[in-house]
Every structure is written in structure tokens, then in C-alpha cells.
Design a protein around this motif. Structure first.
Motif, PDB file in Angstrom:
ATOM      1  N   VAL A 185      64.884  -6.002  -8.600  1.00  0.00           N
ATOM      2  CA  VAL A 185      64.139  -6.904  -7.719  1.00  0.00           C
ATOM      3  C   VAL A 185      63.642  -6.154  -6.485  1.00  0.00           C
ATOM      4  O   VAL A 185      62.473  -6.255  -6.098  1.00  0.00           O
ATOM      5  N   ILE A 186      64.519  -5.380  -5.857  1.00  0.00           N
ATOM      6  CA  ILE A 186      64.129  -4.637  -4.653  1.00  0.00           C
ATOM      7  C   ILE A 186      63.132  -3.538  -4.995  1.00  0.00           C
ATOM      8  O   ILE A 186      62.145  -3.319  -4.274  1.00  0.00           O
ATOM      9  N   ALA A 187      63.358  -2.837  -6.090  1.00  0.00           N
ATOM     10  CA  ALA A 187      62.432  -1.776  -6.496  1.00  0.00           C
ATOM     11  C   ALA A 187      61.048  -2.350  -6.766  1.00  0.00           C
ATOM     12  O   ALA A 187      60.029  -1.732  -6.417  1.00  0.00           O
ATOM     13  N   ARG A 188      60.983  -3.521  -7.359  1.00  0.00           N
ATOM     14  CA  ARG A 188      59.685  -4.150  -7.629  1.00  0.00           C
ATOM     15  C   ARG A 188      58.984  -4.525  -6.330  1.00  0.00           C
ATOM     16  O   ARG A 188      57.761  -4.381  -6.213  1.00  0.00           O
ATOM     17  N   ILE A 189      59.718  -5.014  -5.347  1.00  0.00           N
ATOM     18  CA  ILE A 189      59.120  -5.317  -4.044  1.00  0.00           C
ATOM     19  C   ILE A 189      58.497  -4.057  -3.446  1.00  0.00           C
ATOM     20  O   ILE A 189      57.363  -4.069  -2.958  1.00  0.00           O
ATOM     21  N   ILE A 190      59.239  -2.960  -3.465  1.00  0.00           N
ATOM     22  CA  ILE A 190      58.736  -1.701  -2.913  1.00  0.00           C
ATOM     23  C   ILE A 190      57.467  -1.278  -3.637  1.00  0.00           C
ATOM     24  O   ILE A 190      56.451  -0.928  -3.013  1.00  0.00           O
ATOM     25  N   LEU A 191      57.490  -1.313  -4.954  1.00  0.00           N
ATOM     26  CA  LEU A 191      56.346  -0.876  -5.751  1.00  0.00           C
ATOM     27  C   LEU A 191      55.126  -1.761  -5.522  1.00  0.00           C
ATOM     28  O   LEU A 191      54.024  -1.274  -5.245  1.00  0.00           O
ATOM     29  N   ASP A 192      55.298  -3.069  -5.623  1.00  0.00           N
ATOM     30  CA  ASP A 192      54.168  -3.992  -5.486  1.00  0.00           C
ATOM     31  C   ASP A 192      53.573  -3.949  -4.080  1.00  0.00           C
ATOM     32  O   ASP A 192      52.352  -3.938  -3.910  1.00  0.00           O
ATOM     33  N   THR A 193      54.438  -3.946  -3.074  1.00  0.00           N
ATOM     34  CA  THR A 193      53.946  -3.979  -1.699  1.00  0.00           C
ATOM     35  C   THR A 193      53.174  -2.713  -1.367  1.00  0.00           C
ATOM     36  O   THR A 193      52.122  -2.752  -0.717  1.00  0.00           O
ATOM     37  N   ARG A 194      53.648  -1.575  -1.798  1.00  0.00           N
ATOM     38  CA  ARG A 194      52.955  -0.329  -1.520  1.00  0.00           C
ATOM     39  C   ARG A 194      51.637  -0.240  -2.283  1.00  0.00           C
ATOM     40  O   ARG A 194      50.660   0.318  -1.764  1.00  0.00           O
ATOM     41  N   ALA A 195      51.592  -0.774  -3.490  1.00  0.00           N
ATOM     42  CA  ALA A 195      50.324  -0.787  -4.233  1.00  0.00           C
ATOM     43  C   ALA A 195      49.287  -1.656  -3.525  1.00  0.00           C
ATOM     44  O   ALA A 195      48.119  -1.278  -3.390  1.00  0.00           O
ATOM     45  N   GLU A 196      49.715  -2.806  -3.038  1.00  0.00           N
ATOM     46  CA  GLU A 196      48.805  -3.699  -2.322  1.00  0.00           C
ATOM     47  C   GLU A 196      48.321  -3.050  -1.025  1.00  0.00           C
ATOM     48  O   GLU A 196      47.145  -3.158  -0.655  1.00  0.00           O
ATOM     49  N   THR A 197      49.230  -2.382  -0.331  1.00  0.00           N
ATOM     50  CA  THR A 197      48.855  -1.733   0.925  1.00  0.00           C
ATOM     51  C   THR A 197      47.886  -0.590   0.679  1.00  0.00           C
ATOM     52  O   THR A 197      46.953  -0.363   1.467  1.00  0.00           O
TER      53      THR A 197
END
Length: 204
Positions: free
Chosen positions: A20-32
């Protein structure tokens, strides 16, 4: 002896929770990364700061949302969050090359329980290591348990992203179509499980 997985040493660090945390990191950085525009004056340093700030706030929002009872986070300057009570953090860099800043611990981390590894009692520092390409995309996210003395990787799990996300509905002010409307040279859309993401700052 093969390298153990984090949950082999600490049962609180279940794979589903770490994912769950790894997905947050990945998705948020892709969006940024999609919002990053060098032609408009954005710099790699600014991209790193923005990526870190958004990721931190997403984790805080998810903790406050209450969806995951095992997750807790606060807004202190030295950001850390708890997975089942185990203190964790994240940083940009290679899993086997943590910096002194990465290894810095808060008072609550000094109280982490110890684990037996190769007949030696160790206190581990839990961190998500985010490796990035020069263009900003994430190449790997690893969740590691580092020895508090030398920063040696004792336990490690490499995250392989799936297609599910955890950000939907957390931030009503954030719209994905906003990111899609911003052009960026070399920006690529994630599809069919492709891994991509944004460059972060040195310690997060």
C-alpha cells in the motif's frame, strides 16, 4: 543464508501493508512527474521537493482517512509513519547505499524492538528506498531493514507494482485530469503495469 523479507523479522510489516505504501510512493511520483515542466523553469530540485511533499501528505491523508487501521502518521518536521506500530520512512536513493541523513532516527525509532539475525541481536531501521532514472522515472522501490550501526541491508523486499491504486478519494482537491493536461517532454503514461515515476529529493 538467504536475505529475509521484512515480515520474516517483524510480523507487523505484512506484505499487503508494505505494498500500500509503495503504491502511494509510485503513483504520487508519477503524477508529480507529469506536472513537471522544465521549459517553464521547473528544476530537478523542485521536482524532488514537490514529490516528497506530496508523498508525505498522501500518507498522512491515508492515515487520517481511517481506511487502514494499521497506518499512523504525524506532521512533525522529521517525517515518519507507523506500519502496525513499526516506525518507517522513505528516501530517494539505492537500497544498499543509505546516507547519514537516511539513517537518522527519531526518538520513537530508538525504541524499536530488536531482532535476531545470524546469532546477533540487531535493531533495524525500516525505510522505503526509491531508485530513479536521470529523467525522473522510478526504476525500483525497495523496502529495507537497515542495521542501525552500519546501514547494512538485513531484510529486503522489492516492490513490483500492480494496476490497483490507493489514492482514489483521498484528496478531493486533486484531479488526475489536471496532470494529464500539462505537457512535458519525455513524459510517459503508465499502462499495462509499466513502472514510471518522478525523481525525489535525497532524504525523504
Amino acid at each position: 543464508m538467504s536475505q529475509p523479507l521484512p515480515w520474516d523479522l517483524d510480523k507487523r510489516l505484512e506484505k499487503e501493508r508494505v505494498d500500500v505504501i509503495a503504491r502511494i510512493i509510485l503513483d504520487t511520483r508519477a503524477e508529480t512527474l507529469l506536472l513537471h515542466d522544465e521549459d517553464a523553469g521547473d528544476s530537478p530540485w523542485g521536482l524532488g521537493c514537490r514529490s516528497y511533499d506530496r508523498t508525505k501528505n498522501r500518507i498522512i491523508m491515508l492515515a487520517e482517512d481511517g481506511r487502514y487501521k494499521w497506518l499512523a502518521a504525524d506532521k512533525r518536521a522529521q517525517f515518519r509513519f507507523l506500519i502496525g506500530g513499526a516506525v518507517c520512512g522513505f528516501y530517494r536513493g539505492e537500497a544498499d547505499a543509505p546516507t547519514d541523513r537516511t539513517m537518522r532516527r527519531r526518538a520513537d525509532e530508538l525504541e524499536q524492538q530488536s531482532f535476531l539475525f545470524e546469532d546477533e541481536r540487531l535493531v533495524l531501521i525500516w525505510r522505503f528506498a526509491v531508485s530513479t532514472a536521470p529523467t525522473g522515472e522510478v526504476t525500483q522501490i525497495s523496502f529495507v531493514g537497515l542495521s542501525s550501526e552500519e546501514g547494512q541491508v538485513i531484510a529486503k523486499y522489492d516492490f513490483l507494482p500492480a494496476n490497483d491504486g490507493v489514492l482514489v478519494g483521498l484528496d478531493n482537491n486533486y484531479k488526475k485530469e489536471e496532470a494529464e493536461s500539462v505537457p512535458r517532454k519525455g513524459a510517459r503514461r503508465k499502462k499495462d503495469g509499466e513502472r514510471l515515476d518522478a525523481k525525489g529529493s535525497s532524504e525523504e
